[in-house]
Design a protein around this motif. Structure first.
Motif, PDB file in Angstrom:
ATOM      1  N   ILE A 147      -8.477  -3.544   3.680  1.00  5.09           N
ATOM      2  CA  ILE A 147      -7.024  -3.386   3.763  1.00  5.09           C
ATOM      3  C   ILE A 147      -6.673  -1.941   4.090  1.00  5.09           C
ATOM      4  O   ILE A 147      -5.749  -1.662   4.863  1.00  5.09           O
ATOM      5  CB  ILE A 147      -6.367  -3.825   2.436  1.00  5.09           C
ATOM      6  N   LEU A 148      -7.409  -0.998   3.519  1.00  2.00           N
ATOM      7  CA  LEU A 148      -7.161   0.411   3.834  1.00  2.00           C
ATOM      8  C   LEU A 148      -7.413   0.685   5.313  1.00  2.00           C
ATOM      9  O   LEU A 148      -6.711   1.493   5.935  1.00  2.00           O
ATOM     10  CB  LEU A 148      -8.045   1.300   2.966  1.00  2.00           C
ATOM     11  N   GLU A 149      -8.398   0.015   5.894  1.00  2.00           N
ATOM     12  CA  GLU A 149      -8.654   0.183   7.321  1.00  2.00           C
ATOM     13  C   GLU A 149      -7.484  -0.337   8.144  1.00  2.00           C
ATOM     14  O   GLU A 149      -7.134   0.235   9.176  1.00  2.00           O
ATOM     15  CB  GLU A 149      -9.947  -0.539   7.708  1.00  2.00           C
ATOM     16  N   LEU A 150      -6.875  -1.458   7.688  1.00  2.23           N
ATOM     17  CA  LEU A 150      -5.711  -1.978   8.395  1.00  2.23           C
ATOM     18  C   LEU A 150      -4.540  -0.995   8.347  1.00  2.23           C
ATOM     19  O   LEU A 150      -3.705  -0.984   9.257  1.00  2.23           O
ATOM     20  CB  LEU A 150      -5.286  -3.313   7.777  1.00  2.23           C
ATOM     21  N   ALA A 151      -4.486  -0.197   7.293  1.00  3.95           N
ATOM     22  CA  ALA A 151      -3.401   0.777   7.137  1.00  3.95           C
ATOM     23  C   ALA A 151      -3.740   2.112   7.785  1.00  3.95           C
ATOM     24  O   ALA A 151      -3.113   3.125   7.473  1.00  3.95           O
ATOM     25  CB  ALA A 151      -3.096   0.978   5.657  1.00  3.95           C
ATOM     26  N   GLY A 152      -4.713   2.134   8.660  1.00  2.00           N
ATOM     27  CA  GLY A 152      -5.057   3.364   9.347  1.00  2.00           C
ATOM     28  C   GLY A 152      -6.057   4.230   8.620  1.00  2.00           C
ATOM     29  O   GLY A 152      -6.387   5.320   9.083  1.00  2.00           O
ATOM     30  N   GLY A 153      -6.536   3.757   7.474  1.00  2.00           N
ATOM     31  CA  GLY A 153      -7.517   4.531   6.720  1.00  2.00           C
ATOM     32  C   GLY A 153      -6.864   5.504   5.746  1.00  2.00           C
ATOM     33  O   GLY A 153      -5.655   5.755   5.791  1.00  2.00           O
ATOM     34  N   ALA A 154      -7.671   6.027   4.857  1.00  2.00           N
ATOM     35  CA  ALA A 154      -7.174   6.976   3.856  1.00  2.00           C
ATOM     36  C   ALA A 154      -7.072   8.377   4.458  1.00  2.00           C
ATOM     37  O   ALA A 154      -7.789   8.734   5.404  1.00  2.00           O
ATOM     38  CB  ALA A 154      -8.097   6.976   2.648  1.00  2.00           C
ATOM     39  N   ARG A 155      -6.189   9.184   3.890  1.00  2.00           N
ATOM     40  CA  ARG A 155      -6.063  10.570   4.317  1.00  2.00           C
ATOM     41  C   ARG A 155      -7.214  11.400   3.762  1.00  2.00           C
ATOM     42  O   ARG A 155      -7.952  10.964   2.862  1.00  2.00           O
ATOM     43  CB  ARG A 155      -4.724  11.137   3.851  1.00  2.00           C
ATOM     44  N   SER A 156      -7.348  12.595   4.277  1.00  2.00           N
ATOM     45  CA  SER A 156      -8.463  13.454   3.877  1.00  2.00           C
ATOM     46  C   SER A 156      -8.379  13.882   2.421  1.00  2.00           C
ATOM     47  O   SER A 156      -9.402  14.190   1.800  1.00  2.00           O
ATOM     48  CB  SER A 156      -8.519  14.691   4.782  1.00  2.00           C
ATOM     49  N   ASP A 157      -7.158  13.893   1.851  1.00  2.00           N
ATOM     50  CA  ASP A 157      -7.012  14.314   0.457  1.00  2.00           C
ATOM     51  C   ASP A 157      -6.985  13.135  -0.513  1.00  2.00           C
ATOM     52  O   ASP A 157      -6.650  13.294  -1.685  1.00  2.00           O
ATOM     53  CB  ASP A 157      -5.738  15.146   0.284  1.00  2.00           C
ATOM     54  N   ALA A 158      -7.343  11.927  -0.040  1.00  2.00           N
ATOM     55  CA  ALA A 158      -7.307  10.747  -0.901  1.00  2.00           C
ATOM     56  C   ALA A 158      -8.489  10.769  -1.871  1.00  2.00           C
ATOM     57  O   ALA A 158      -9.591  11.204  -1.533  1.00  2.00           O
ATOM     58  CB  ALA A 158      -7.346   9.480  -0.060  1.00  2.00           C
ATOM     59  N   ASP A 159      -8.223  10.294  -3.067  1.00  2.00           N
ATOM     60  CA  ASP A 159      -9.264  10.176  -4.091  1.00  2.00           C
ATOM     61  C   ASP A 159      -9.708   8.710  -4.136  1.00  2.00           C
ATOM     62  O   ASP A 159      -9.236   7.929  -4.960  1.00  2.00           O
ATOM     63  CB  ASP A 159      -8.725  10.640  -5.445  1.00  2.00           C
ATOM     64  N   LEU A 201       0.834  -1.197   0.000  1.00  2.00           N
ATOM     65  CA  LEU A 201       0.000   0.000   0.000  1.00  2.00           C
ATOM     66  C   LEU A 201       0.869   1.247   0.000  1.00  2.00           C
ATOM     67  O   LEU A 201       1.799   1.363   0.798  1.00  2.00           O
ATOM     68  CB  LEU A 201      -0.909   0.018   1.242  1.00  2.00           C
ATOM     69  N   THR A 202       0.556   2.162  -0.889  1.00  2.00           N
ATOM     70  CA  THR A 202       1.255   3.444  -0.961  1.00  2.00           C
ATOM     71  C   THR A 202       0.237   4.539  -1.207  1.00  2.00           C
ATOM     72  O   THR A 202      -0.947   4.281  -1.456  1.00  2.00           O
ATOM     73  CB  THR A 202       2.300   3.448  -2.099  1.00  2.00           C
ATOM     74  N   GLY A 203       0.704   5.769  -1.162  1.00  3.22           N
ATOM     75  CA  GLY A 203      -0.155   6.897  -1.501  1.00  3.22           C
ATOM     76  C   GLY A 203      -0.760   7.571  -0.287  1.00  3.22           C
ATOM     77  O   GLY A 203      -0.155   7.625   0.794  1.00  3.22           O
ATOM     78  N   ALA A 204      -1.977   8.075  -0.451  1.00  2.00           N
ATOM     79  CA  ALA A 204      -2.640   8.903   0.556  1.00  2.00           C
ATOM     80  C   ALA A 204      -3.309   8.046   1.627  1.00  2.00           C
ATOM     81  O   ALA A 204      -4.526   8.036   1.787  1.00  2.00           O
ATOM     82  CB  ALA A 204      -3.660   9.806  -0.119  1.00  2.00           C
ATOM     83  N   ILE A 205      -2.493   7.304   2.367  1.00  2.50           N
ATOM     84  CA  ILE A 205      -2.978   6.518   3.501  1.00  2.50           C
ATOM     85  C   ILE A 205      -2.066   6.804   4.687  1.00  2.50           C
ATOM     86  O   ILE A 205      -0.938   7.281   4.525  1.00  2.50           O
ATOM     87  CB  ILE A 205      -2.997   5.007   3.195  1.00  2.50           C
ATOM     88  N   HIS A 206      -2.552   6.507   5.872  1.00  2.00           N
ATOM     89  CA  HIS A 206      -1.814   6.890   7.079  1.00  2.00           C
ATOM     90  C   HIS A 206      -0.613   5.995   7.350  1.00  2.00           C
ATOM     91  O   HIS A 206       0.371   6.453   7.932  1.00  2.00           O
ATOM     92  CB  HIS A 206      -2.766   6.872   8.281  1.00  2.00           C
ATOM     93  N   ALA A 207      -0.652   4.745   6.959  1.00  3.15           N
ATOM     94  CA  ALA A 207       0.444   3.817   7.263  1.00  3.15           C
ATOM     95  C   ALA A 207       0.764   2.973   6.042  1.00  3.15           C
ATOM     96  O   ALA A 207       0.352   1.809   5.961  1.00  3.15           O
ATOM     97  CB  ALA A 207       0.090   2.940   8.460  1.00  3.15           C
ATOM     98  N   PRO A 208       1.458   3.517   5.050  1.00  2.00           N
ATOM     99  CA  PRO A 208       1.814   2.710   3.875  1.00  2.00           C
ATOM    100  C   PRO A 208       2.808   1.611   4.239  1.00  2.00           C
ATOM    101  O   PRO A 208       3.519   1.691   5.249  1.00  2.00           O
ATOM    102  CB  PRO A 208       2.445   3.739   2.931  1.00  2.00           C
ATOM    103  N   GLY A 209       2.851   0.589   3.402  1.00  2.00           N
ATOM    104  CA  GLY A 209       3.776  -0.504   3.641  1.00  2.00           C
ATOM    105  C   GLY A 209       3.221  -1.800   3.081  1.00  2.00           C
ATOM    106  O   GLY A 209       2.195  -1.824   2.387  1.00  2.00           O
ATOM    107  N   VAL A 210       3.902  -2.897   3.390  1.00  2.00           N
ATOM    108  CA  VAL A 210       3.502  -4.230   2.943  1.00  2.00           C
ATOM    109  C   VAL A 210       2.670  -4.866   4.052  1.00  2.00           C
ATOM    110  O   VAL A 210       3.089  -4.916   5.214  1.00  2.00           O
ATOM    111  CB  VAL A 210       4.718  -5.102   2.611  1.00  2.00           C
TER     112      VAL A 210
END
Length: 204
Positions: free
Chosen positions: A93-105, A72-81
């Motif tokens: 999966i995005l929830e596991l990474a802390g969710g998307a940032r406010s500017d995520a599309d 996971l990369t990009g506008a998320i709070h905790a990118p990584g494998v």
């Protein structure tokens, strides 16, 4: 013999109504006993009582989950494998990474799609076009990747990404993933983290 020595005589009961009644009662009782014996002999035997134990429930087999790696990369709070069960939806999966940032599309992604092994999921920011589409086959080729693309790999910063490109230009294309161990700044732990996300298929 005088009349005073004679024994008294009693009238005989034979043929009297009392004798006939007694014989009828005895005969009726004998007949009733005979009929009852025949009825008991001909009556079917009662069915045997069977005690059936309750059936033992059969345990439902549980399947062992298959674990996959998603980058996971990009506008998320905790990118990584992330190591997740195969088929897990992208939104989970995005929830596991802390969710998307406010500017995520998030409209640029199919959040209901299942994850697959080796997927590189890049969450673009608003107005950004994803550099690498989130497809199962989007493994980064080390022999053609740019510095910017290499920086998206976990554990690879700008200096290490530049070292990978410099090594490739000096020594030629990578033939095996293990060749990365010769690049300064890359150790076995980093190689194992990025192994599911890279390839060297373009090596001659």
């Amino acid at each position: 013999m005088s009349a005073s020595n004679r024994s008294p005589t009693y009238p005989s009961k034979e043929g009297s109504p009392w004798q006939t009644l007694r014989e009828a009662i005895v005969l009726g009782a004998t007949l009733a006993s005979f009929i009852a014996s025949i009825w008991l002999l001909r009556r079917p035997a009662p069915a045997a009582i069977r005690i059936v134990p309750p059936p033992t429930p059969v345990p439902t087999p549980t399947s062992t989950p298959i674990w996959i790696h998603v980058y996971l990369t990009g506008a998320i709070h905790a990118p990584g494998v992330y190591t997740v069960p195969q088929g897990l939806r992208i939104w989970a999966i995005l929830e596991l990474a802390g969710g998307a940032r406010s500017d995520a599309d998030l409209e640029a992604l199919n959040l209901a799609a299942p994850a697959t092994d080796g997927m590189h999921l890049h969450v673009p920011r608003q107005g950004e076009r994803p550099a690498i589409p989130p497809t199962p086959s989007a493994r980064l080729d080390l022999n053609i990747a740019s510095v910017e693309e290499l920086e998206r790999l976990p554990g690879i910063g700008p200096r290490t990404a530049q070292a990978i490109v410099d090594y490739r230009l000096k020594h030629g294309p990578f033939r095996h993933l293990e060749d990365l161990l010769a690049v300064p700044g890359i150790g076995p732990a980093t190689l194992e983290r990025i192994r599911p996300l890279v390839t060297v298929t373009s090596a001659p």
